[in-house]
Design an enzyme around this catalytic site. Sequence first.
Site, short mmCIF file in Angstrom:
data_model
loop_
_atom_site.label_atom_id
_atom_site.label_comp_id
_atom_site.label_asym_id
_atom_site.label_seq_id
_atom_site.Cartn_x
_atom_site.Cartn_y
_atom_site.Cartn_z
N CYS A 126 0.92 -1.22 -0.13
CA CYS A 126 -0.03 -0.14 0.00
C CYS A 126 0.76 1.08 0.16
CB CYS A 126 -0.85 0.01 1.22
SG CYS A 126 -0.08 -0.45 2.72
N HIS A 252 -3.02 6.16 4.73
CA HIS A 252 -1.58 6.38 4.91
C HIS A 252 -0.93 7.75 4.37
CE1 HIS A 252 -1.03 2.49 6.19
NE2 HIS A 252 -0.13 1.93 5.05
#
Length: 344
Positions: A126, A252
């Site tokens: 990711c 994130h």
Amino acid sequence: MHRVGVVGATGAVGRELLGVLEKREFPCEAPLLFGSKGGQTVESGKWGPLDVSPFSVEGVSGLDVVFLAASGDFAKEYADKIAAVVKTCVVDNSSALRLRDDVPLVVPEVNGHLCKGAKLIANPNCTTAIAIMALAPIFAAFGLRKVVVSTYQAASGAGAAGMRELRDGITPALQNIKDDGCFEGASTAEVFAHPLPFNVVPHIDKFQANGYTKEEMKVTWETKKILGFDPKGDDGPKVSCTAVRIPTLRAHSEAITVETEKPCPAAACLDVLSDAPGLTVKDDPGDNLYPMPLTATGAFDVEVGRVRQNIVFGENGLDLFVCGDQLLRGAALNAVLIAEKALS
Ligand code: HSE
């Protein structure tokens, strides 16, 4: 209508996959769901409750696409066997196959052409997938010599158990905070190396012999591979990362510094990023507008902003900040976009 399967359907990524298939109106029948235990049911908006069966290779035989949202060990054991019995492809979300020469590592907006004809396709980590949305257009426009990434990673990177540990740890941690801001009493951590509420943990995945963590080296290797270089070779940009877990839930954030080959005025870079697919530019200091987990959570696009000329590298240097939902761009959305490319 295509027929698809999701292995690891009861985990955070597996559940997210169903939502993305639905939101993108992926032309498929009700997906077949598989989990380690079976016997559970997963709610879906479009198809109602879906039964989860125990996995078997025969169970996925003849499907068009199989999404693997299971462990690396599972992928090592079964990915090739599943690829041999599916019609189009297997999209694997684990790290097990990402650096294999015969497996393309794909972010569809960047190197989606690699999906055509590939039976096994790997979804990047990711952290890499989110950063590459900005790095790839900068690489194409200005070239890249050096990339330094500092991450602020959400609990969801450690799966549903990570999100639960953060959520359930907040109230007990609050009770431990004294008026002067110091803590008394111990908090517990099982998923993370240390308690995450009110903390920042510079440690994700295992430490390697070179002092980096595996999460950090994934950013190095995978960025190079997606940009077309040998992941562990000397050619291509040098990429370094410090990966840090913070108490946010599922987006994130990453501060990125690059040294480019050609001069890259910040305004020209903003133009390049504005034209790039899968990115939303949020960059207006006068209006306090920049990427944040609060706004990137649940969004398909990665937010990019705080673009400025880097003082150290001068006209060949930029600083920027990106923020993306790690369960979507970093996992489920990217996987579904891969399947769309493979089927197109
Ligand atoms: N390894 C990442 C993390 C998950 O722990 O945040 C992304 O695949």
